[in-house]
Design a protein around this motif. Sequence first.
Motif, short mmCIF file in Angstrom:
data_model
loop_
_atom_site.label_atom_id
_atom_site.label_comp_id
_atom_site.label_asym_id
_atom_site.label_seq_id
_atom_site.Cartn_x
_atom_site.Cartn_y
_atom_site.Cartn_z
N THR A 35 -6.03 -14.45 -9.44
CA THR A 35 -5.97 -14.10 -8.02
C THR A 35 -6.20 -12.61 -7.85
OG1 THR A 35 -3.57 -13.72 -8.07
CG2 THR A 35 -4.31 -15.94 -7.47
N SER A 36 -6.72 -12.25 -6.70
CA SER A 36 -6.93 -10.83 -6.40
C SER A 36 -6.50 -10.59 -4.97
CB SER A 36 -8.38 -10.43 -6.61
OG SER A 36 -9.21 -11.13 -5.70
N GLN A 37 -6.08 -9.37 -4.72
CA GLN A 37 -5.72 -9.01 -3.36
C GLN A 37 -6.04 -7.55 -3.10
OE1 GLN A 37 -1.55 -9.95 -3.06
NE2 GLN A 37 -0.92 -7.91 -3.57
N LYS A 38 -6.29 -7.28 -1.83
CA LYS A 38 -6.61 -5.91 -1.40
C LYS A 38 -5.83 -5.63 -0.13
CE LYS A 38 -10.41 -2.87 -0.09
NZ LYS A 38 -11.86 -2.77 0.12
N ILE A 39 -5.18 -4.49 -0.11
CA ILE A 39 -4.45 -4.01 1.05
C ILE A 39 -5.08 -2.69 1.45
CG2 ILE A 39 -2.23 -3.17 1.90
CD1 ILE A 39 -0.96 -4.91 -0.40
N SER B 102 3.07 -13.39 7.67
CA SER B 102 4.38 -13.09 7.09
C SER B 102 4.25 -12.81 5.59
CB SER B 102 5.34 -14.25 7.34
OG SER B 102 6.58 -13.99 6.73
N TYR B 103 3.47 -13.64 4.91
CA TYR B 103 3.23 -13.43 3.47
C TYR B 103 2.56 -12.07 3.25
CZ TYR B 103 1.21 -13.75 -1.14
OH TYR B 103 0.84 -13.47 -2.43
N ALA B 104 1.56 -11.76 4.06
CA ALA B 104 0.84 -10.48 3.93
C ALA B 104 1.79 -9.31 4.14
CB ALA B 104 -0.30 -10.43 4.93
N LYS C 130 5.10 -9.13 3.79
CA LYS C 130 6.05 -9.01 2.67
C LYS C 130 5.36 -8.42 1.44
CE LYS C 130 9.07 -12.48 4.47
NZ LYS C 130 9.22 -13.86 4.78
N THR C 131 4.13 -8.83 1.20
CA THR C 131 3.37 -8.30 0.07
C THR C 131 3.05 -6.82 0.28
OG1 THR C 131 2.41 -10.49 -0.31
CG2 THR C 131 1.30 -8.61 -1.33
N ILE C 132 2.65 -6.45 1.48
CA ILE C 132 2.34 -5.04 1.78
C ILE C 132 3.57 -4.17 1.59
CG2 ILE C 132 1.74 -3.43 3.65
CD1 ILE C 132 -0.10 -5.74 4.75
N ILE C 133 4.70 -4.62 2.08
CA ILE C 133 5.95 -3.85 1.93
C ILE C 133 6.29 -3.67 0.45
CG2 ILE C 133 8.44 -3.93 2.31
CD1 ILE C 133 7.77 -5.23 5.07
N LYS C 134 6.16 -4.74 -0.33
CA LYS C 134 6.47 -4.67 -1.76
C LYS C 134 5.51 -3.74 -2.49
CE LYS C 134 5.31 -7.98 -4.59
NZ LYS C 134 5.17 -9.30 -5.20
N GLU C 135 4.21 -3.87 -2.22
CA GLU C 135 3.22 -3.03 -2.91
C GLU C 135 3.32 -1.57 -2.48
OE1 GLU C 135 1.34 -3.87 -5.45
OE2 GLU C 135 1.97 -5.97 -5.39
N ARG C 136 3.63 -1.35 -1.22
CA ARG C 136 3.79 0.02 -0.74
C ARG C 136 4.99 0.69 -1.40
NH1 ARG C 136 3.67 1.02 5.69
NH2 ARG C 136 5.59 -0.15 5.55
N GLN D 218 10.30 -9.18 8.83
CA GLN D 218 9.05 -9.09 8.08
C GLN D 218 8.10 -10.26 8.36
OE1 GLN D 218 10.21 -8.64 3.97
NE2 GLN D 218 11.03 -6.60 4.31
N THR D 219 8.04 -10.65 9.63
CA THR D 219 7.14 -11.75 10.00
C THR D 219 6.07 -11.32 10.99
OG1 THR D 219 8.60 -12.46 11.80
CG2 THR D 219 8.91 -13.51 9.64
N ARG D 220 6.22 -10.12 11.60
CA ARG D 220 5.29 -9.67 12.63
C ARG D 220 5.02 -8.18 12.46
NH1 ARG D 220 9.49 -11.23 14.98
NH2 ARG D 220 9.82 -9.36 16.21
N ILE D 221 3.91 -7.76 13.05
CA ILE D 221 3.63 -6.33 13.18
C ILE D 221 4.03 -5.96 14.60
CG2 ILE D 221 1.87 -4.53 13.16
CD1 ILE D 221 0.29 -6.28 11.19
N GLU D 222 4.95 -5.06 14.73
CA GLU D 222 5.42 -4.67 16.06
C GLU D 222 4.57 -3.58 16.69
OE1 GLU D 222 9.61 -3.92 16.09
OE2 GLU D 222 10.04 -6.05 15.81
N ASN D 223 4.04 -2.67 15.84
CA ASN D 223 3.27 -1.56 16.39
C ASN D 223 2.34 -1.00 15.33
OD1 ASN D 223 2.53 0.35 18.37
ND2 ASN D 223 3.94 1.84 17.52
#
Length: 128
Positions: free
Chosen positions: A40-44, A109-111, A113-119, A56-61
């Motif tokens: 698997t590969s991913q890009k943020i 939501s998955y994205a 949570k992944t962004i927060i973890k990778e950041r 961690q289910t929505r982007i508020e702003n």
Amino acid sequence: MKKFISKNIQTIALVLLMLMSFVSCRRSNTTTIVTSDGSTSQKIEYVGRIVFSQDQTRIENIAKGGYVKFTRDDRSVEAEPGWNGKIAYRFNGDSKVDVLTDDQKQFLSYAIKTIIKERAKLRAVNKN
């Protein structure tokens, strides 16, 4: 007349310098995180300040001029500020939407949570 032309040229040069400065600042603030484990590969990729919901289910702003892109294998989501104050999403390159299906909500939501973890990983590495 020569002074008038000279002033206009100076003004135009100043405006161009400011625009170049703005564009170069924006580019330098782009963060890109690419990972792959062979199957698997991913890009943020994101620019600007992004505020996620506490659950961690929505982007508020997203700050004006900012965006976030997340791709995992063959699925992707892009988000940017919409003209109406809502976040505009684009899934898999389709048209922009601001009302999400259940499947889109789950992937977002998955994205997030992944962004927060990778950041967090990136920040820990940069501290050391």
